[in-house]
Design a protein around this motif. Structure first.
Motif, short mmCIF file in Angstrom:
data_model
loop_
_atom_site.label_atom_id
_atom_site.label_comp_id
_atom_site.label_asym_id
_atom_site.label_seq_id
_atom_site.Cartn_x
_atom_site.Cartn_y
_atom_site.Cartn_z
N MET A 75 59.46 59.67 74.25
CA MET A 75 60.78 59.04 74.22
C MET A 75 60.68 57.55 74.48
O MET A 75 61.33 56.73 73.83
CB MET A 75 61.69 59.70 75.25
N ALA A 76 59.85 57.17 75.46
CA ALA A 76 59.74 55.75 75.83
C ALA A 76 59.22 54.92 74.67
O ALA A 76 59.66 53.78 74.46
CB ALA A 76 58.82 55.61 77.05
N CYS A 79 62.29 54.35 72.51
CA CYS A 79 63.56 54.17 73.21
C CYS A 79 64.51 53.23 72.47
O CYS A 79 65.73 53.31 72.63
CB CYS A 79 63.33 53.69 74.64
N HIS A 80 63.96 52.34 71.64
CA HIS A 80 64.83 51.42 70.90
C HIS A 80 65.78 52.17 69.97
O HIS A 80 66.85 51.65 69.62
CB HIS A 80 63.98 50.44 70.09
N MET A 82 67.47 54.71 70.78
CA MET A 82 68.64 55.14 71.57
C MET A 82 69.57 53.99 71.89
O MET A 82 70.72 54.22 72.26
CB MET A 82 68.18 55.77 72.89
N GLU A 83 69.09 52.77 71.79
CA GLU A 83 69.84 51.62 72.29
C GLU A 83 70.84 51.13 71.26
O GLU A 83 70.75 50.01 70.73
CB GLU A 83 68.87 50.54 72.74
N LYS A 282 65.54 60.95 79.70
CA LYS A 282 65.90 59.99 78.67
C LYS A 282 66.25 58.63 79.27
O LYS A 282 65.97 57.59 78.67
CB LYS A 282 67.05 60.55 77.83
N CYS A 285 63.27 56.55 80.06
CA CYS A 285 62.59 56.03 78.88
C CYS A 285 63.22 54.76 78.34
O CYS A 285 62.74 54.18 77.37
CB CYS A 285 62.60 57.09 77.77
N SER A 286 64.31 54.32 78.93
CA SER A 286 64.97 53.10 78.48
C SER A 286 65.06 52.12 79.66
O SER A 286 66.10 52.01 80.32
CB SER A 286 66.38 53.42 77.95
#
Length: 434
Positions: A75-76, A79-80, A82-83, A282, A285-286
């Motif tokens: 996920m990390a 992570c972009h 998710m942003e 999650k 990871c951000s």
């Protein structure tokens, strides 16, 4: 224990704590009755459940990192994706990537699971995977599907206009069926591709005589028993009544002896309310999201306990915060006045078990739907993690903390959940099934 037989139950959680912990709760009751529980864990979790009296078997990914952070790293590294404020875009991109990764791991796990099932010889298999391994569904043993995501995905209503499309955080109060249709269509490419890959894998790995009996559509439900975890207030009335082989549960909270002492100086109650920042897999990871929330709340008069995962430097925490990579979740929850979370189903359930109000900052998939249900049922506040201002987050914290009617309501809900004996109900059903 059942008078006739001591059962061996094989539990196959996905490799994250949000999936392992609820199965731990169910396993507690089974072991108490004298049954044998064997967990199949990714090798990075080796030894984590044996200390509670459970047996373990282990599987190894082709690219295993040897610790319990495989999914977090995956996920990390992405992570972009998710942003963004666009839930459809998040599902189309990140959902597709994670789905492909899951299917690819099947080829590695399938022979390992077949060997484990032959070696352990379980009476029942309990799995919480959304996509079931052929080794499980064609094993010849009764298998139980448990669902620890939000219930929209469990109710499987992509074509049911009474409920929104899962994973998008749409309101059930809008009545906008055209919107539900539009969003379902926009996600068809993701789901069709994933389902196609899964069905191809089933055909290649199930015994020839059973290929016609298994597909994505049939394996998502067990013919024996299907269990989903959801607090009564957050479920969807339009999905009820449930079929006879489906069961909603609230209280399968695991039993541990873990303790947590509030450290000095945060144990001084005159310094403000005590708040738990539970970012979860999650959220960890951000770092961009996590750092922003921490920096904003550093400006408030309250105290904070922070679960920040493996990628954050605790030396960066401000003076009104204390944190660790991993915390004894339930021990912390019992002490705090408010929970700020990204909205994983397990954290939400455990928070309400202790009667705690919520601020939910959803990042991905079912978190959007859970956050929306918390908001529209009045159990807390939903904020978009990439849109709220400093003032909006701080105002939400104070508003929820000062809402006395909500605190009374949550106290009643928590008391009801703690009295519920769902673990006994599940154990009874398993014994009768065999």
């Amino acid at each position: 224990m059942s008078e006739s037989k001591r059962l061996t139950i094989l539990m196959t959680p996905e490799d994250s704590w949000g999936h392992i912990n609820p199965l731990h709760g169910i396993a507690d009751e089974l072991v108490r009755r004298g049954h044998r529980v064997v967990f199949v864990l990714e090798i990075g979790f080796k030894g984590q459940l044996r200390r509670y009296g459970f047996d373990e078997e282990h599987v190894v990914r082709a690219d295993s990192t040897g610790d319990c952070n495989y999914r977090i790293r995956l996920m990390a590294n992405n992570c972009h994706l998710m942003e963004t404020t666009d839930a459809v875009d998040v599902l189309n991109k990140l959902g597709s990537l994670l789905g492909d990764n899951e299917i690819e791991s099947f080829a590695v796990f399938e022979p390992q699971y077949r060997a484990i099932i032959e070696r352990v010889d379980p009476d029942i298999i309990i799995t919480d995977a959304a996509l079931k391994l052929p080794a499980i569904i064609s094993s010849g043993r009764p298998w139980i599907s448990v669902h620890f995501w939000e219930p929209l995905e469990f109710h499987n209503n992509l074509d049911n206009l009474k409920l929104p499309t899962p994973g998008l955080g749409l309101s059930t109060n809008s009545g906008n069926t055209k919107q539900y249709q539009s969003d379902s269509v926009s996600l068809d490419g993701v789901y069709d591709k994933l389902i196609g890959k899964y069905n191809d894998f089933i055909k290649a790995n199930c015994p020839p005589e059973s290929i016609d009996n298994y597909s994505y559509e049939t394996s998502i439900r067990s013919p024996y028993l299907n269990i989903y975890q959801c607090i009564q207030e957050l479920d969807y009335p339009a999905a009820h009544p449930l079929p006879a082989n489906q069961l909603r549960v609230e209280n399968i909270i695991r039993e541990t002896t873990e303790m947590f002492d509030i450290p000095v100086p945060l144990n001084d109650k005159t310094l403000g309310k005590l708040i738990y920042l539970s970012f979860g897999t999650k959220g960890w990871c951000s770092p961009k999201h996590m750092t922003r929330v921490i920096n904003i709340l550093a400006k408030t008069e309250h105290r904070y306990i922070v679960s920040f995962g493996p990628f954050y430097d605790k030396n960066l925490l401000p003076d009104n915060m204390y944190g660790q990579q991993f915390l004894p979740h339930t021990a912390v929850l019992s002490l705090v006045d408010l929970v700020v979370t990204n909205g994983g189903n397990n954290t939400i359930t455990e928070s309400l078990y202790y009667g705690k109000p919520l601020i939910v900052l959803p990042l991905f998939d079912d978190q959007f739907d859970i956050a929306q249900r918390v908001h529209e049922t009045g159990l807390g506040v939903r904020l978009n993690p990439f849109e709220f201002t400093d003032e909006e987050l701080m105002a939400a914290v104070n508003s929820v903390l000062n809402n006395q009617e909500l605190r009374k309501r949550l106290k009643t809900i928590g008391q009801r959940i703690r009295k519920t004996n769902d673990k006994k109900v599940i154990a009874d059903l398993l014994e009768k099934l065999v």
